[in-house]
Structure formats: C-alpha cells, structure tokens
Design a protein around this motif. Structure first.
Motif, PDB file in Angstrom:
ATOM      1  N   LEU A   1       0.814  -1.211   0.000  1.00  0.00           N
ATOM      2  CA  LEU A   1       0.000   0.000   0.000  1.00  0.00           C
ATOM      3  C   LEU A   1       0.853   1.269   0.000  1.00  0.00           C
ATOM      4  N   PRO A   2       1.866   1.398   0.868  1.00  0.00           N
ATOM      5  CA  PRO A   2       2.687   2.611   0.813  1.00  0.00           C
ATOM      6  C   PRO A   2       3.389   2.813  -0.529  1.00  0.00           C
ATOM      7  N   VAL A   3       3.893   1.710  -1.106  1.00  0.00           N
ATOM      8  CA  VAL A   3       4.636   1.848  -2.358  1.00  0.00           C
ATOM      9  C   VAL A   3       3.696   2.169  -3.516  1.00  0.00           C
ATOM     10  N   ALA A   4       2.625   1.407  -3.669  1.00  0.00           N
ATOM     11  CA  ALA A   4       1.743   1.586  -4.823  1.00  0.00           C
ATOM     12  C   ALA A   4       0.917   2.859  -4.732  1.00  0.00           C
ATOM     13  N   ALA A   5       0.197   3.032  -3.620  1.00  0.00           N
ATOM     14  CA  ALA A   5      -0.637   4.225  -3.477  1.00  0.00           C
ATOM     15  C   ALA A   5       0.217   5.484  -3.374  1.00  0.00           C
ATOM     16  N   GLY A   6       1.339   5.382  -2.666  1.00  0.00           N
ATOM     17  CA  GLY A   6       2.216   6.542  -2.539  1.00  0.00           C
ATOM     18  C   GLY A   6       2.774   6.979  -3.874  1.00  0.00           C
ATOM     19  N   SER A   7       3.184   6.029  -4.715  1.00  0.00           N
ATOM     20  CA  SER A   7       3.731   6.382  -6.031  1.00  0.00           C
ATOM     21  C   SER A   7       2.687   7.048  -6.918  1.00  0.00           C
ATOM     22  N   LEU A   8       1.463   6.538  -6.864  1.00  0.00           N
ATOM     23  CA  LEU A   8       0.393   7.134  -7.657  1.00  0.00           C
ATOM     24  C   LEU A   8       0.162   8.592  -7.247  1.00  0.00           C
ATOM     25  N   ALA A   9       0.046   8.840  -5.959  1.00  0.00           N
ATOM     26  CA  ALA A   9      -0.174  10.206  -5.474  1.00  0.00           C
ATOM     27  C   ALA A   9       1.042  11.094  -5.738  1.00  0.00           C
ATOM     28  N   TYR A  10       2.221  10.524  -5.615  1.00  0.00           N
ATOM     29  CA  TYR A  10       3.461  11.266  -5.832  1.00  0.00           C
ATOM     30  C   TYR A  10       3.523  11.805  -7.255  1.00  0.00           C
ATOM     31  N   GLY A  11       3.209  10.953  -8.230  1.00  0.00           N
ATOM     32  CA  GLY A  11       3.242  11.389  -9.624  1.00  0.00           C
ATOM     33  C   GLY A  11       2.252  12.502  -9.917  1.00  0.00           C
ATOM     34  N   LEU A  12       1.056  12.388  -9.364  1.00  0.00           N
ATOM     35  CA  LEU A  12       0.037  13.412  -9.615  1.00  0.00           C
ATOM     36  C   LEU A  12       0.409  14.751  -8.987  1.00  0.00           C
ATOM     37  N   THR A  13       1.014  14.720  -7.798  1.00  0.00           N
ATOM     38  CA  THR A  13       1.390  15.988  -7.167  1.00  0.00           C
ATOM     39  C   THR A  13       2.553  16.658  -7.893  1.00  0.00           C
ATOM     40  N   ILE A  14       3.434  15.870  -8.522  1.00  0.00           N
ATOM     41  CA  ILE A  14       4.521  16.460  -9.318  1.00  0.00           C
ATOM     42  C   ILE A  14       3.945  17.262 -10.476  1.00  0.00           C
ATOM     43  N   VAL A  15       2.966  16.691 -11.165  1.00  0.00           N
ATOM     44  CA  VAL A  15       2.303  17.419 -12.250  1.00  0.00           C
ATOM     45  C   VAL A  15       1.661  18.692 -11.713  1.00  0.00           C
ATOM     46  N   GLY A  16       1.098  18.598 -10.497  1.00  0.00           N
ATOM     47  CA  GLY A  16       0.447  19.767  -9.904  1.00  0.00           C
ATOM     48  C   GLY A  16       1.380  20.928  -9.652  1.00  0.00           C
ATOM     49  N   VAL A  17       2.669  20.666  -9.477  1.00  0.00           N
ATOM     50  CA  VAL A  17       3.624  21.760  -9.255  1.00  0.00           C
ATOM     51  C   VAL A  17       3.653  22.694 -10.454  1.00  0.00           C
ATOM     52  N   PHE A  18       3.646  22.127 -11.656  1.00  0.00           N
ATOM     53  CA  PHE A  18       3.707  22.976 -12.850  1.00  0.00           C
ATOM     54  C   PHE A  18       2.465  23.849 -12.983  1.00  0.00           C
ATOM     55  N   TYR A  19       1.309  23.290 -12.653  1.00  0.00           N
ATOM     56  CA  TYR A  19       0.061  24.030 -12.840  1.00  0.00           C
ATOM     57  C   TYR A  19      -0.260  24.954 -11.670  1.00  0.00           C
ATOM     58  N   ALA A  20       0.586  24.999 -10.663  1.00  0.00           N
ATOM     59  CA  ALA A  20       0.401  25.969  -9.575  1.00  0.00           C
ATOM     60  C   ALA A  20       0.662  27.365 -10.132  1.00  0.00           C
ATOM     61  N   PRO A  21      -0.279  28.292 -10.004  1.00  0.00           N
ATOM     62  CA  PRO A  21      -0.157  29.589 -10.691  1.00  0.00           C
ATOM     63  C   PRO A  21       0.772  30.590 -10.040  1.00  0.00           C
ATOM     64  N   THR A  22       1.085  30.419  -8.762  1.00  0.00           N
ATOM     65  CA  THR A  22       1.910  31.391  -8.048  1.00  0.00           C
ATOM     66  C   THR A  22       2.990  30.673  -7.240  1.00  0.00           C
ATOM     67  N   VAL A  23       3.948  31.438  -6.740  1.00  0.00           N
ATOM     68  CA  VAL A  23       4.997  30.850  -5.906  1.00  0.00           C
ATOM     69  C   VAL A  23       4.418  30.209  -4.641  1.00  0.00           C
ATOM     70  N   PRO A  24       3.493  30.878  -3.914  1.00  0.00           N
ATOM     71  CA  PRO A  24       2.925  30.231  -2.721  1.00  0.00           C
ATOM     72  C   PRO A  24       2.192  28.929  -3.029  1.00  0.00           C
ATOM     73  N   THR A  25       1.418  28.885  -4.111  1.00  0.00           N
ATOM     74  CA  THR A  25       0.714  27.640  -4.437  1.00  0.00           C
ATOM     75  C   THR A  25       1.694  26.564  -4.913  1.00  0.00           C
ATOM     76  N   ALA A  26       2.751  26.994  -5.593  1.00  0.00           N
ATOM     77  CA  ALA A  26       3.785  26.028  -5.957  1.00  0.00           C
ATOM     78  C   ALA A  26       4.438  25.459  -4.703  1.00  0.00           C
ATOM     79  N   GLY A  27       4.597  26.297  -3.680  1.00  0.00           N
ATOM     80  CA  GLY A  27       5.146  25.830  -2.408  1.00  0.00           C
ATOM     81  C   GLY A  27       4.242  24.787  -1.759  1.00  0.00           C
ATOM     82  N   VAL A  28       2.930  25.017  -1.798  1.00  0.00           N
ATOM     83  CA  VAL A  28       1.984  24.042  -1.247  1.00  0.00           C
ATOM     84  C   VAL A  28       2.066  22.731  -2.021  1.00  0.00           C
ATOM     85  N   ALA A  29       2.151  22.833  -3.347  1.00  0.00           N
ATOM     86  CA  ALA A  29       2.268  21.623  -4.165  1.00  0.00           C
ATOM     87  C   ALA A  29       3.547  20.868  -3.842  1.00  0.00           C
TER      88      ALA A  29
END
Length: 407
Positions: free
Chosen positions: A281-309
C-alpha cells in the motif's frame, strides 16, 4: 548499541545528501564559475540546462558505475564501516578539489568533469554502504530504512535552503562546506560497528546475487522512477523556478525545501508504518499520489501555491521511499545486502541521470509543461504496472521476517 550505530550511520547518510544538495540551488552560477558556460551564454535557458546537465551527469555516472562495486566489495570482505569512512573522506577531497583547483590553475572543463566523476565514485560508497549497514541492524527493516530515509530527507531539506544562502557568499562556498562535512563524518563513521555476518565471499558470488534474486527488480524499478523525479527537480525544477517564477538561488532553495522538509520528517514514521501494514500500500498508493502531485507543481499559478504543491510532493514521496528501501532488505539475505543495496542505488542513479538528461532535453526542445507531465506520469505508470508484481512477492504481511519491533 543499535541506537548509537543508527545515529552514526544516519549522520553519514545525512552528510552525503546535504553536501550533494548544497550545490543544486545555484548550479547555473557554479558552472559559470567553473568556466563551463559556452561563448555567448547571455542567460539562455537552453545553454543553462546543457551546462548544468553535464556537471550533474558526471557525478551520477560515478554513482551508476561504482555503487554495485562498493556493495560487492563489502559483501566479499565482510566489512563495511572502513569503506564508509574511506568513501566519505575521499568524497571530501573531491569537493575540495573542485573548489580549489580552478582558482589556482586554469583547468579545462573536461578535467572538472573528471574530478566530479571521481567525487561521485567516492561518495556513493559512503552513502550506499551506510544504508547497507543500517540494513544489518536489529529493530525492523521499515524502522531502519525509515531512519535512512529521515537522514536522506533531512540532508536534502537542510541542504537546499543552506546552499541557496551560501551561494550569496560566493559560488565556491558550498563546495568548501560540502568538503568539511564529509571529512567530519568520515571520522565519525569509524565509531559504528559492523553487523555483517563476518563471512567473506568471493566478489563474483556477491555480484551473482542480483541474478539469483530477480524479485529485487521490483524495488529497483521503483527506485529508478523515484530518483528520476529527484534528478528532474535538481536541474529542470531549479531552472524552471528561476526562469519562469523569477526566483533567485535563495528563493529556489526555500521552494525545494518545501518538498524536502516533509519528505524528511515523515520518513521514519512512514517506514515504521510499512512494518505494520506491509509494503504494498505505501509503495503503490504513494507512487500514484506522488506522480500526480509532481504534475500539480507545474500548474500551480503562483509561488505560494507552488510551495503548497511541493509540500504535497514531499508527503507522498515520504510514503514511498522507506518502504521501497525496506523491500530490498526484505528480499536480500544478510550477506547479500551490500550488493543488493548497491544495485538499488545503481538503478536509482540511472533514474537520476534520466531525470537530468531526459528532463532537460524535453524541457529544452518541447516545453517545461511536457517535461513535468512526462516525469509525473512515469511515476503513475510504474505504480499501476507494478502492483501485480508487488502482490506476488513472497513476503509476510508485516514485511519483517519475524523481527522484533520493540528492539
């Protein structure tokens, strides 16, 4: 004694990552100071990516070529801590040479890259064998790999913001600090006790472990993709934050730290969690969430939201890392762990190289968006594809092989 050894070995792992990441926030400035910039640089993003790519690649070429050899040597001799100390001290010599040589004589950049390669050869020995010695300790594989992950995370978490500030004092200052830290832990490493079986093995027999233990391919694959993302952020993420978000090295270090701080602090508890609920569970579910949050960094519109991502990237990454390393420990016997962890670090280093070279190539030729999507979705794909293989591993539910968590 296990707690003392765990602290000492964790300090070595911390130091190697701290020294390594110190350089990342100001890689563009450092390669210029080392005379790597092509004529007519003029701040061109493509030129920055190219120059930084080769500097980072040289170190990780040393990692890839020699991580397994260090591990096989430790398994063959039945000794680890003297090799840990030697790797740390020689790594310090490498960092110091990078700082001093260009200021004393005119050094072609090709020579700089050779020194960088040799520094990588040395530091991967200290790093990989310190983790391997942690694998030998009692107390639970998840707990021990959580300690390794905590040290990795703290090294990177502290290294990024500190490195960003040190560049303000001069481009070579992070190199001097990296050398001093590695010299210090090189001496400290001699305090730790060896917990190997004490049996020496033929070098060839140690290397053949990787062929016999084909199940190690599962954590190796996850290690490859996880480190790919680290390599991506080390160069492409740094250049993106500076060229697109307008950050200086200090600000870049803080933004990288937004990832590394939760990544560090959660490694140990998440490692122990994997001892209790298993690795799948940690490896599979964690990897899935990890990949999606990486993509979210690019689409964060500002420096603070990029920090949250980036914070979310750190949390999900911390779920994956210690459980993946613990899988290596679960699958390798006591006298095979050096070469097994060396193999894991070879694949991880290949992933880091792929993140640097592939990420820089896609970002330079296509766009930053395409690069973020490629890296993030690679993590998602490995999570989905590898689940049947994870479920097929012959491990007890706890992943501990009967070890006592209370020790």
């Amino acid at each position: 004694m296990s707690d003392t050894d765990r602290a000492v070995l964790g300090a070595v792992v911390f130091a190697v990552l701290f020294a390594q990441v110190l350089l990342y926030p100001g890689i563009p400035d450092l390669v210029v100071a080392l005379d790597a910039s092509p004529a007519g640089w003029n701040g061109d993003v493509g030129a920055i990516l190219s120059a930084g790519k080769w500097f980072l690649t040289a170190e990780f070429a040393g990692f890839v070529l020699c991580a397994g050899l260090w591990g096989a040597l430790s398994d063959a001799t039945g000794r680890r801590t003297p090799l840990v100390a030697a790797g740390a001290i020689l790594g310090g010599v490498g960092y110091l040479s990078l700082a001093v040589a260009p200021r004393v004589v005119t050094v072609p950049y090709e020579v700089v890259l050779v020194v960088r390669f040799l520094q990588g050869v040395a530091t991967i020995g200290a790093f990989s064998l310190a983790i391997t010695t942690l694998m030998d300790l009692d107390g639970g594989h998840g707990r021990n790999m959580g300690a390794a992950g905590l040290a990795i995370g703290l090294g990177t978490a502290v290294g990024s913001p500190v490195g960003g500030q040190l560049y303000g004092l001069g481009p070579f200052v992070p190199l001097y600090v990296a050398a001093a830290v590695l010299f210090a832990v090189g001496g400290l490493a001699t305090v730790a006790s060896d917990r190997t079986s004490g049996r020496s093995r033929r070098l060839r027999a140690a290397v053949e472990t990787l062929w016999r233990r084909r199940s190690l391919a599962v954590p190796f694959a996850f290690g490859f993709v996880d480190r790919l993302t680290a390599g991506f952020f080390a160069l492409v993420g740094t250049v993106y934050f500076q060229s697109e978000l307008g950050l200086d090295p200090g600000g870049t270090g803080l933004l990288l730290g937004a990832f590394f701080v939760p990544f560090a602090l959660l490694q140990y508890p998440f490692g122990r969690l994997s001892d209790r609920i298993g690795r799948v569970l940690p490896v599979a579910a964690g990897s899935l969430a990890y990949g999606l949050t990486i993509v979210g960094v690019f689409y964060a519109p500002t420096v603070p939201t990029a920090g949250v991502a980036m914070v979310l990237v750190g949390v999900t990454g911390a779920l994956v890392a210690p459980a993946t390393m613990a899988l290596v420990t679960d699958l390798a016997s006591g006298d095979e762990r050096g070469v097994a962890m060396g193999g894991f670090n070879v694949f991880g280093s290949l992933g880091f190289l792929t993140g640097i070279v592939g990420g820089a190539t896609v970002a330079g030729r296509v766009s930053f968006e395409a690069a973020f999507l490629a890296v993030g979705l690679a993590e998602v794909v490995i999570a989905v594809v590898a689940v049947p293989f994870l479920l097929g591993l012959d491990l007890p539910a706890s992943g501990l092989r009967g070890q006592d968590l209370t020790r």
